[in-house]
Design a protein around this motif. Structure first.
Motif, PDB file in Angstrom:
ATOM      1  N   GLU A 193     -11.815   4.415   4.915  1.00 26.13           N
ATOM      2  CA  GLU A 193     -11.308   5.647   4.308  1.00 26.13           C
ATOM      3  C   GLU A 193      -9.912   5.454   3.727  1.00 26.13           C
ATOM      4  O   GLU A 193      -9.564   6.066   2.715  1.00 26.13           O
ATOM      5  CB  GLU A 193     -11.302   6.774   5.342  1.00 26.13           C
ATOM      6  CG  GLU A 193     -12.695   7.215   5.784  1.00 26.13           C
ATOM      7  CD  GLU A 193     -12.651   8.355   6.778  1.00 26.13           C
ATOM      8  OE1 GLU A 193     -11.526   8.806   7.102  1.00 26.13           O
ATOM      9  OE2 GLU A 193     -13.724   8.799   7.233  1.00 26.13           O
ATOM     10  N   GLU A 194      -9.111   4.595   4.371  1.00 22.82           N
ATOM     11  CA  GLU A 194      -7.769   4.355   3.849  1.00 22.82           C
ATOM     12  C   GLU A 194      -7.835   3.699   2.481  1.00 22.82           C
ATOM     13  O   GLU A 194      -7.091   4.063   1.567  1.00 22.82           O
ATOM     14  CB  GLU A 194      -6.955   3.488   4.802  1.00 22.82           C
ATOM     15  CG  GLU A 194      -5.520   3.280   4.331  1.00 22.82           C
ATOM     16  CD  GLU A 194      -4.714   2.350   5.224  1.00 22.82           C
ATOM     17  OE1 GLU A 194      -3.478   2.372   5.106  1.00 22.82           O
ATOM     18  OE2 GLU A 194      -5.329   1.587   6.009  1.00 22.82           O
ATOM     19  N   LYS A 229       0.803  -1.228   0.000  1.00 23.64           N
ATOM     20  CA  LYS A 229       0.000   0.000   0.000  1.00 23.64           C
ATOM     21  C   LYS A 229       0.832   1.272   0.000  1.00 23.64           C
ATOM     22  O   LYS A 229       0.279   2.374   0.106  1.00 23.64           O
ATOM     23  CB  LYS A 229      -0.935   0.005   1.205  1.00 23.64           C
ATOM     24  CG  LYS A 229      -0.225   0.011   2.557  1.00 23.64           C
ATOM     25  CD  LYS A 229      -1.240   0.040   3.691  1.00 23.64           C
ATOM     26  CE  LYS A 229      -0.532   0.145   5.047  1.00 23.64           C
ATOM     27  NZ  LYS A 229      -1.516   0.261   6.152  1.00 23.64           N
ATOM     28  N   SER A 275      -4.269  -5.841  -0.849  1.00 23.94           N
ATOM     29  CA  SER A 275      -3.880  -5.122   0.367  1.00 23.94           C
ATOM     30  C   SER A 275      -4.760  -5.583   1.519  1.00 23.94           C
ATOM     31  O   SER A 275      -5.661  -6.407   1.363  1.00 23.94           O
ATOM     32  CB  SER A 275      -4.020  -3.610   0.172  1.00 23.94           C
ATOM     33  OG  SER A 275      -5.379  -3.213   0.279  1.00 23.94           O
ATOM     34  N   THR A 321      -6.068  -2.991   3.449  1.00 20.41           N
ATOM     35  CA  THR A 321      -6.650  -1.698   3.814  1.00 20.41           C
ATOM     36  C   THR A 321      -8.170  -1.734   3.734  1.00 20.41           C
ATOM     37  O   THR A 321      -8.762  -2.555   3.028  1.00 20.41           O
ATOM     38  CB  THR A 321      -6.118  -0.590   2.900  1.00 20.41           C
ATOM     39  OG1 THR A 321      -6.405  -0.924   1.536  1.00 20.41           O
ATOM     40  CG2 THR A 321      -4.616  -0.430   3.058  1.00 20.41           C
ATOM     41  N   GLU A 322      -8.803  -0.827   4.451  1.00 21.74           N
ATOM     42  CA  GLU A 322     -10.259  -0.766   4.470  1.00 21.74           C
ATOM     43  C   GLU A 322     -10.713   0.659   4.718  1.00 21.74           C
ATOM     44  O   GLU A 322      -9.907   1.553   5.005  1.00 21.74           O
ATOM     45  CB  GLU A 322     -10.809  -1.701   5.556  1.00 21.74           C
ATOM     46  CG  GLU A 322     -10.298  -1.386   6.957  1.00 21.74           C
ATOM     47  CD  GLU A 322     -10.818  -2.365   7.995  1.00 21.74           C
ATOM     48  OE1 GLU A 322     -12.050  -2.375   8.228  1.00 21.74           O
ATOM     49  OE2 GLU A 322     -10.016  -3.116   8.563  1.00 21.74           O
ATOM     50  N   ARG A 369      -8.727   6.248  -0.104  1.00 21.17           N
ATOM     51  CA  ARG A 369      -7.586   7.111  -0.416  1.00 21.17           C
ATOM     52  C   ARG A 369      -6.578   6.397  -1.307  1.00 21.17           C
ATOM     53  O   ARG A 369      -6.050   6.986  -2.268  1.00 21.17           O
ATOM     54  CB  ARG A 369      -6.909   7.577   0.865  1.00 21.17           C
ATOM     55  CG  ARG A 369      -5.788   8.605   0.615  1.00 21.17           C
ATOM     56  CD  ARG A 369      -5.145   9.099   1.882  1.00 21.17           C
ATOM     57  NE  ARG A 369      -4.284   8.093   2.503  1.00 21.17           N
ATOM     58  CZ  ARG A 369      -4.580   7.429   3.608  1.00 21.17           C
ATOM     59  NH1 ARG A 369      -5.748   7.655   4.215  1.00 21.17           N
ATOM     60  NH2 ARG A 369      -3.757   6.542   4.111  1.00 21.17           N
ATOM     61  N   LYS A 370      -6.311   5.145  -1.017  1.00 27.65           N
ATOM     62  CA  LYS A 370      -5.353   4.394  -1.834  1.00 27.65           C
ATOM     63  C   LYS A 370      -5.852   4.259  -3.268  1.00 27.65           C
ATOM     64  O   LYS A 370      -5.058   4.334  -4.228  1.00 27.65           O
ATOM     65  CB  LYS A 370      -5.103   3.006  -1.247  1.00 27.65           C
ATOM     66  CG  LYS A 370      -4.553   2.981   0.171  1.00 27.65           C
ATOM     67  CD  LYS A 370      -3.206   3.632   0.303  1.00 27.65           C
ATOM     68  CE  LYS A 370      -2.695   3.541   1.724  1.00 27.65           C
ATOM     69  NZ  LYS A 370      -1.407   4.244   1.930  1.00 27.65           N
ATOM     70  N   GLU A 416       2.336   4.527  -1.004  1.00 23.28           N
ATOM     71  CA  GLU A 416       1.757   5.397  -2.017  1.00 23.28           C
ATOM     72  C   GLU A 416       2.760   5.909  -3.033  1.00 23.28           C
ATOM     73  O   GLU A 416       2.401   6.183  -4.185  1.00 23.28           O
ATOM     74  CB  GLU A 416       1.042   6.573  -1.337  1.00 23.28           C
ATOM     75  CG  GLU A 416      -0.146   6.123  -0.503  1.00 23.28           C
ATOM     76  CD  GLU A 416      -0.913   7.269   0.129  1.00 23.28           C
ATOM     77  OE1 GLU A 416      -0.551   8.447  -0.146  1.00 23.28           O
ATOM     78  OE2 GLU A 416      -1.872   7.006   0.874  1.00 23.28           O
TER      79      GLU A 416
END
Length: 266
Positions: A192-193, A169, A187, A189-190, A196-197, A171
């Protein structure tokens, strides 16, 4: 970023640790019969959990065996470590495994999942230079260029354009590599993250002049329930991965998530 709206797929990662190979072989057959979409292992040399001196098997030789054993399921490594093998060799190994998996005139089923590496014990005990996250990502970027060139030069060439999965992840470097090379982004991630990603990926796609509308977004189910999986689905995730490990492989957990997948796909 517009996201690919495809049916949900379930990938099961069989950790190559704390089991006999006979147990792993039987698990591969059972999971394919159960209807799992993708089978993964991982590319390490020692267990990542449990007894650090427990049983463990090498990834790529196992993938070649899976290619011959299976008939339908896609498969690969979640993920290959770019540091452990010459990049052109990786390309040749992937092409060969791809051909082994092609049955009855069909194309191969291999997915090239790869990453920069992180498990320092592997490096130390097998004599690889550990370096830094930055140097390992730089090597991965150079390695992917070589791998793609080698795929174009091999005779015979791969049976299809081998799908590339890249995990991570970061950036500034990792997501740029995803935008440049990947068909699947994986990834943990979950929320809001994750949103964003995906915005960062869209920006890198523009800079790389690559259409990312066909990119598959992949995420992990470990420690999550159906409500959380529903949220990930709503955010655009379409490939969900689930890890199982010996000594007791949890097939009931797989059945639970297969039922969720099937309900999502209607």
């Amino acid at each position: 970023m517009p996201l690919l709206d495809t049916p949900v797929r379930l990938g099961v990662q069989i950790a190559p640790q704390h089991s006999s190979y006979a147990t792993i072989r039987d698990a591969v057959s059972l999971l394919e019969d159960m209807g799992v979409d993708i089978l993964f292992n991982w590319d390490h040399f020692f267990p990542l959990s449990g007894d650090p001196e427990g049983t463990h098997f090498e990834a790529w030789t196992m993938l070649a065996a899976w290619a011959e054993q299976t008939e339908r399921v896609e498969f690969g490594c979640l993920v290959n470590c770019n540091s452990y093998r010459n990049a052109d060799l990786q390309a040749d190994m992937a092409r060969t495994v791809d051909h082994i998996s092609a049955k009855g005139g069909e194309t191969g089923r291999f997915i090239f999942g790869t990453g920069a590496g992180w498990f320092e014990r592997d490096y130390d005990e097998y004599g690889y230079e550990f370096g830094t996250p930055g140097t390992r990502l730089k090597d991965l970027a150079a390695g992917m260029e070589r791998i793609e060139r080698r795929w174009d030069a091999l005779n015979p060439e791969p049976t299809r354009r081998i799908p590339v999965l890249i995990g991570g992840k970061g950036e500034q470097k990792t997501l740029r590599l995803v935008a440049r090379h990947a068909d699947i982004w994986h990834s943990f991630t979950e929320g809001e993250e994750l949103a964003r990603k995906l915005d960062v990926l869209a920006s890198w796609g523009e800079k790389e002049e690559r259409d990312l509308s066909q990119l598959v977004v992949s995420n992990e189910l470990k420690g999550r329930d159906e409500a959380k999986a529903d949220e990930l689905f709503a955010a655009g995730v379409r490939l969900f991965t689930l890890g199982i490990s010996g000594p007791e492989l949890d097939f009931d957990l797989v059945r639970r998530w297969l039922a969720w997948r099937d309900a999502k796909n209607g």
